[in-house]
Structure formats: C-alpha cells, structure tokens
Design an enzyme around this catalytic site. Structure first.
Site, PDB file in Angstrom:
ATOM      1  N   HIS A  32       1.371  -1.395   0.343  1.00 11.27           N
ATOM      2  CA  HIS A  32      -0.164   0.063   0.231  1.00 11.27           C
ATOM      3  C   HIS A  32       0.548   1.409   0.052  1.00 11.27           C
ATOM      4  O   HIS A  32       2.475   1.032  -0.038  1.00 11.27           O
ATOM      5  CB  HIS A  32      -0.971   0.123   1.540  1.00 11.27           C
ATOM      6  CG  HIS A  32      -0.102  -0.234   2.043  1.00 11.27           C
ATOM      7  ND1 HIS A  32       0.505   1.079   2.795  1.00 11.27           N
ATOM      8  CD2 HIS A  32      -0.517  -1.471   3.369  1.00 11.27           C
ATOM      9  CE1 HIS A  32       1.093   0.606   4.179  1.00 11.27           C
ATOM     10  NE2 HIS A  32       0.584  -1.063   4.389  1.00 11.27           N
ATOM     11  N   HIS A  35       3.775   1.662   2.566  1.00  4.51           N
ATOM     12  CA  HIS A  35       5.046   0.881   2.001  1.00  4.51           C
ATOM     13  C   HIS A  35       5.941   1.277   0.607  1.00  4.51           C
ATOM     14  O   HIS A  35       6.787   1.727   0.206  1.00  4.51           O
ATOM     15  CB  HIS A  35       4.812  -0.126   1.397  1.00  4.51           C
ATOM     16  CG  HIS A  35       4.383  -1.896   2.662  1.00  4.51           C
ATOM     17  ND1 HIS A  35       2.941  -2.111   2.241  1.00  4.51           N
ATOM     18  CD2 HIS A  35       4.546  -2.380   3.415  1.00  4.51           C
ATOM     19  CE1 HIS A  35       2.244  -3.425   3.267  1.00  4.51           C
ATOM     20  NE2 HIS A  35       4.001  -3.362   3.973  1.00  4.51           N
TER      21      HIS A  35
HETATM   22  P1  AMP Z   1       4.688  -4.913   6.313  1.00  8.51           P
HETATM   23  O1  AMP Z   1       4.703  -5.342   5.200  1.00  8.51           O
HETATM   24  O2  AMP Z   1       3.605  -4.391   7.687  1.00  8.51           O
HETATM   25  O3  AMP Z   1       5.455  -5.622   7.811  1.00  8.51           O
HETATM   26  O4  AMP Z   1       5.563  -3.644   6.729  1.00  8.51           O
HETATM   27  C1  AMP Z   1       6.719  -3.448   5.990  1.00  8.51           C
HETATM   28  C2  AMP Z   1       7.351  -2.074   6.202  1.00  8.51           C
HETATM   29  O5  AMP Z   1       6.598  -0.616   5.904  1.00  8.51           O
HETATM   30  C3  AMP Z   1       7.437  -1.911   7.423  1.00  8.51           C
HETATM   31  O6  AMP Z   1       9.169  -1.037   8.384  1.00  8.51           O
HETATM   32  C4  AMP Z   1       6.610  -1.256   8.481  1.00  8.51           C
HETATM   33  O7  AMP Z   1       6.641  -0.611   9.040  1.00  8.51           O
HETATM   34  C5  AMP Z   1       6.104  -0.163   7.153  1.00  8.51           C
HETATM   35  N1  AMP Z   1       5.103   0.511   7.058  1.00  8.51           N
HETATM   36  C6  AMP Z   1       3.716  -0.363   6.949  1.00  8.51           C
HETATM   37  N2  AMP Z   1       2.604   0.633   7.438  1.00  8.51           N
HETATM   38  C7  AMP Z   1       3.220   2.180   6.749  1.00  8.51           C
HETATM   39  C8  AMP Z   1       2.851   3.118   7.154  1.00  8.51           C
HETATM   40  N3  AMP Z   1       1.156   3.123   7.438  1.00  8.51           N
HETATM   41  N4  AMP Z   1       3.698   4.719   6.923  1.00  8.51           N
HETATM   42  C9  AMP Z   1       5.012   3.595   6.899  1.00  8.51           C
HETATM   43  N5  AMP Z   1       5.669   2.769   6.583  1.00  8.51           N
HETATM   44  C10 AMP Z   1       4.511   1.813   6.678  1.00  8.51           C
END
Ligand code: AMP
Length: 255
Positions: A32, A35
């Site tokens: 999204h 990311h």
């Molecule tokens: P995930 O796929 O949820 O493991 O997230 C992968 C990376 O994206 C991690 O470093 C998360 O902290 C970051 N991330 C997830 N959601 C957001 C967001 N809304 N804003 C900024 N970074 C995000």
C-alpha cells in the site's frame, strides 16, 4: 525488475554492484502507499533498490492471523515494476530457514513491553528474519516504518549491538485523510469498521489521559490491548472485530 527467489541468485547479482549503494525495504506484501513511501525513499537515495516480500511465519503468535494474512503477489509485482524497483526478493520458508528456526535472535528489554507483552515471541521472529535478510542482501540502507516504531527501534538497536554495516532509516507513517495509519490488515475491515478505525489515531493524538483514551476506545467498539506512553511517544493496540490495529504518535509537550 528482476525477481529473485534464492540466496545464491541474489549473490550472483550482488557482485555487479561493487561501488553502488543498495537500499532495502523488507515487507510482507499486500503493498500500500505506506510501503511505497519507504520504497520511494530508497529509490531516491540509492543506486539499487531491493524490496522483499515474505510473510514471515515465525513472527506470528496467532495462527489465524497468519492463515488470513492478505497475499496479492501478482498485484504487488505490477506495482513494484511500475515504480521501477530493481529487485524483488521473495524466498520461500525453506530458503530463509534452512535451520527450521532452531536459531533465533532474542532481545531482552524493549522487545518485552508494548507489542512484545501482548505478542509473545513476535519480536524474536521479526529480529531473526531481518538479521537473515540483512546478511543476505547486505544493503547500505534499510527503510523501516515509524508505524511499527518498536520494531524499527529494535532493528536499529540490533544493528548497533551486532556491529552491522547497514544504516537504519525510520520513515514517517503514511495515513488516510482521516488519520488511520495504512496497514495491510486494514483490508480485512468492513466499511463500517474502516470508519470507526480512525478514532484510534484521533484519541492518541488528543489531550486525553491514557485512562480516558481506553474508555473512549471501548465506547467506540474497540477491545483494547494497551494504551501506553514510552520514550515520549503514545502507543495503542486494539481490536476491531478480528482485526488488530496498532498506532503510535510523538507526544506533544502538553500531554
Ligand atoms: P509490513 O509489510 O506490514 O511488514 O511492513 C513493511 C514495512 O512497511 C515496515 O517497515 C512497516 O513499518 C512499514 N509500514 C507499514 N505500514 C506503514 C505506513 N502506514 N506508513 C509507513 N510505513 C509503513
């Protein structure tokens, strides 16, 4: 964009980039705009950007959460190609865990509070997979989201504890207009829950006390895991139906 599934295949590519900087964005996919903000930062600041997609089973303390984690690999690949990402690393479990998780990294302090208290073993899984990914990709910079502040902080501290060469960049949380932090799990929310969900951010950003925030969350239909202050930030985790939402904000001086 090249899609790489094995460590060996990445090593064969990596030798081409001797004097070029590599930026790395680890994810669990269902990408999204949150990311993508990390990915854009990596693209802007490095010669080569590697994104990984791996739904890491060792960090799930709840089997149902793992079973229902949204997977949209084809869609993610199209998005990464459109943004001109150089490499997608998407290994399978046996590639990343030849030891079948008999080895792990464990932190004894910060990983035991907040998320760690409510999700036993979660951060062991996170730190272990990130250590593996950093040892494989060997990036100059890794981009982590402030949305998962505790995770980003633990990874930063791990790189220092183990004298790792990678610089950890912590990036601001991407939100919907109503304040809701973007998250892959938001896609499990019903339309009505999506409208309710933004209340969490509004409350932790307000001047209410921790107790008042918990009361308001319950009144808005949340089941609260915690609302706590740590390191001049305010953290919350709460359930809306079967979806667990987390968020955190920097505290203003008057709170
Ligand atoms: P995930 O796929 O949820 O493991 O997230 C992968 C990376 O994206 C991690 O470093 C998360 O902290 C970051 N991330 C997830 N959601 C957001 C967001 N809304 N804003 C900024 N970074 C995000």
């Amino acid at each position: 964009m090249k899609i790489i599934k094995t460590v060996q295949a990445w090593r064969a590519e990596q030798v081409k980039f001797k004097n070029q900087s590599i930026g790395f964005v680890p994810t669990m996919g269902h990408l999204h705009a949150g990311h993508m903000s990390l990915i854009e930062k990596s693209l802007h600041n490095n010669n080569i950007t590697v994104v990984s997609i791996f739904v890491n089973p060792t960090q799930f303390n709840n089997q149902e959460d793992l079973d229902h984690y949204p997977i949209t690999l084809e869609q993610d690949i199209e998005l990464l190609k459109a943004h001109k990402v150089d490499y997608l690393f998407c290994p399978d479990y046996s590639e990343l865990y030849p030891d079948d998780y008999t080895y792990n990294v464990s932190e004894k302090k910060l990983s035991r509070i907040l998320e760690g208290e409510h999700r036993p073993g979660h951060f062991d899984g996170v730190l272990t997979v990130v250590l593996k990914l950093l040892n494989i990709i060997e990036p100059d910079n890794i981009y982590m989201g402030e949305k998962d502040y505790q995770q980003a902080e633990l990874i930063k501290q791990m790189t220092m504890a183990f004298f790792m060469r990678t610089n950890v960049e912590i990036c601001t949380t991407a939100r919907q207009k109503d304040g809701l932090a973007l998250s892959s799990r938001n896609s499990h929310l019903t339309k009505q829950q999506l409208e309710q969900a933004s209340v969490m951010h509004k409350l932790i950003n307000s001047h209410l006390t921790l107790t008042e925030i918990k009361t308001e969350l319950v009144a808005s239909g949340f089941k609260v895991d915690y609302v706590e202050d740590y390191n001049n930030r305010r953290f919350a985790a709460a359930w809306l139906g079967k979806v667990r939402l987390i968020d955190n904000v920097k505290k203003s001086h008057s709170k």
